[in-house]
Design an enzyme around this catalytic site. Sequence first.
Site, PDB file in Angstrom:
ATOM      1  N   LYS A 203     -27.778  -2.334   5.375  1.00 11.50           N
ATOM      2  CA  LYS A 203     -26.421  -1.784   5.559  1.00 11.50           C
ATOM      3  C   LYS A 203     -25.421  -2.286   4.520  1.00 11.50           C
ATOM      4  O   LYS A 203     -24.470  -1.591   4.180  1.00 11.50           O
ATOM      5  CB  LYS A 203     -25.927  -2.064   6.972  1.00 11.50           C
ATOM      6  CG  LYS A 203     -26.635  -1.187   8.009  1.00 11.50           C
ATOM      7  CD  LYS A 203     -25.884  -1.156   9.315  1.00 11.50           C
ATOM      8  CE  LYS A 203     -26.514  -0.166  10.275  1.00 11.50           C
ATOM      9  NZ  LYS A 203     -27.765  -0.713  10.874  1.00 11.50           N
TER      10      LYS A 203
ATOM     11  N   GLU B 153     -17.063   1.970  13.380  1.00 10.59           N
ATOM     12  CA  GLU B 153     -17.727   1.689  14.644  1.00 10.59           C
ATOM     13  C   GLU B 153     -18.877   0.723  14.375  1.00 10.59           C
ATOM     14  O   GLU B 153     -19.343   0.599  13.238  1.00 10.59           O
ATOM     15  CB  GLU B 153     -18.313   2.990  15.202  1.00 10.59           C
ATOM     16  CG  GLU B 153     -19.653   3.434  14.578  1.00 10.59           C
ATOM     17  CD  GLU B 153     -19.608   3.793  13.086  1.00 10.59           C
ATOM     18  OE1 GLU B 153     -18.493   4.000  12.563  1.00 10.59           O
ATOM     19  OE2 GLU B 153     -20.689   3.854  12.462  1.00 10.59           O
TER      20      GLU B 153
ATOM     21  N   SER C 253     -36.250  -2.627   7.000  1.00 12.16           N
ATOM     22  CA  SER C 253     -34.794  -2.445   6.856  1.00 12.16           C
ATOM     23  C   SER C 253     -33.967  -3.679   7.178  1.00 12.16           C
ATOM     24  O   SER C 253     -32.851  -3.818   6.694  1.00 12.16           O
ATOM     25  CB  SER C 253     -34.332  -1.269   7.716  1.00 12.16           C
ATOM     26  OG  SER C 253     -34.742  -1.431   9.057  1.00 12.16           O
TER      27      SER C 253
HETATM   28  C1  LIG Z   1     -28.626  -0.034  11.710  1.00 12.03           C
HETATM   29  C2  LIG Z   1     -30.019  -0.340  11.420  1.00 12.03           C
HETATM   30  C3  LIG Z   1     -31.015   0.668  11.396  1.00 12.03           C
HETATM   31  C4  LIG Z   1     -30.731   2.092  11.779  1.00 12.03           C
HETATM   32  O1  LIG Z   1     -29.859   2.768  10.953  1.00 12.03           O
HETATM   33  P1  LIG Z   1     -30.340   3.897   9.936  1.00 12.03           P
HETATM   34  O2  LIG Z   1     -29.067   4.513   9.509  1.00 12.03           O
HETATM   35  O3  LIG Z   1     -31.238   4.822  10.676  1.00 12.03           O
HETATM   36  O4  LIG Z   1     -31.052   3.208   8.845  1.00 12.03           O
HETATM   37  C5  LIG Z   1     -32.300   0.322  11.024  1.00 12.03           C
HETATM   38  N1  LIG Z   1     -32.626  -0.957  10.721  1.00 12.03           N
HETATM   39  C6  LIG Z   1     -31.713  -1.949  10.744  1.00 12.03           C
HETATM   40  C7  LIG Z   1     -32.152  -3.332  10.413  1.00 12.03           C
HETATM   41  C8  LIG Z   1     -30.390  -1.685  11.098  1.00 12.03           C
HETATM   42  O5  LIG Z   1     -29.482  -2.672  11.123  1.00 12.03           O
END
Ligand SMILES: *Cc1c(COP(=O)(O)O)cnc(C)c1O
Length: 401
Positions: A95, A117, A385
Amino acid sequence: MAQEKLNSLVTPDSNGNFGQHGGKIGHPALAKALEELEKGFHSIIGDTEFIAEMKRLQATFIGRPSPIYHARTLSTRGAQIFLKREDLNHTGAHKINHCIGEVLLAKKMGKKKVIAETGAGQHGVALATAAALLGLECEIHMGVVDIAKEHPNVSRMKILGAKLVPVSAGAGTLKEAVDSAFESYIGQVEDSMFAIGSVVGPAPYPEMVAYFQSIVGHEAREQFDSMYGGQPDEVIACVGGGSNALGLFNAFLDDQHVELVGVEPAGEGLDKPGRHAATMTLGKFGNIQGFNCYYLQEEDGTPSAVHSIASGLDYPGVGPQHCYLKDIGRARYETATDEECLDAFLALSREEGIIPALESSHAVAYALRRAAQLDASKRLLVNLSGRGDKDIDYVLGKINL
Ligand SMILES: *Cc1c(COP(=O)(O)O)cnc(C)c1O
């Protein structure tokens, strides 16, 4: 060096549409602000000074490029599993990539404040971090249920100097936080910018967030080719709103032999309405929060209750680019249950020494299932992610170790 660039398949037409999805269905008061944002965003794409500053912060503040890691023990199941390590970024997830971009843009547009948000608090922390770095005020709206659940992230946002606005309407979670943040923004559009947390919302948000996240895929494609040769057979990512998935997919869209796979939360089971968040799998077309997409809905079109063990995937809608990629058959969408996600969380922790976010564990869960169906010559690239520090207490409450 890898450079942000969006493939034409995930770039909107002049109305902000991707096929039948997307658009800008807004509050009239928002229309002007969205137009200003769109202009601002399009001007920075070709602005070498802006890009140079973003690259400097990616390298020295976020820690990019994030490595690709070959998970050899996980790979003994069959196909080779590779991880794009977005969990190693500063603040622990992907993010921060779009937050740095959004706050730099807000500053360039002369705004004093960013508003957003947050669900689990991940976007809130990343935005508060970028705002602290670049000297802007930050206002974060968060459901009261999430505030109670996500204590460490709430503390982080406060320490970083963000103003936290608790939202008690409805279920007190992400969807209500989005409504509340938009409402607050409408009252102060002159001085502030709404900095959304995924590839959702009215145009230009899906395009803008996808652009800032596209660095992930461009890096990964270059790294994979130079380290291992060629491209992976499948590129896999979890899908909440869809930003980490789109960031990775984008660079591979023209590689027709590369399969793109998004993994959604099946929660407690696809047969249990309200207890999953498998939007692409079971959602119906309609408009939610300013844009058209597939979303989980009741007979009358109101968004359904959703559930996932991973709060970051817990949203009834999904980004319009993903809906379009599904419609044209370029990407496919699979699911993983809460239980499979916990198994994958433990497998990656114990077999590789990496504690993943529960969100990312959905992508790992699918990769483990898929690897076992394929031989060792096949290669799967998974977007890791985020890291799982935020989830450790929750997991220990769920399983006896
Ligand atoms: C917020 C988040 C997601 C989900 O958000 P996407 O917009 O679908 O990528 C996935 N993995 C992590 C670690 C997150 O913090």
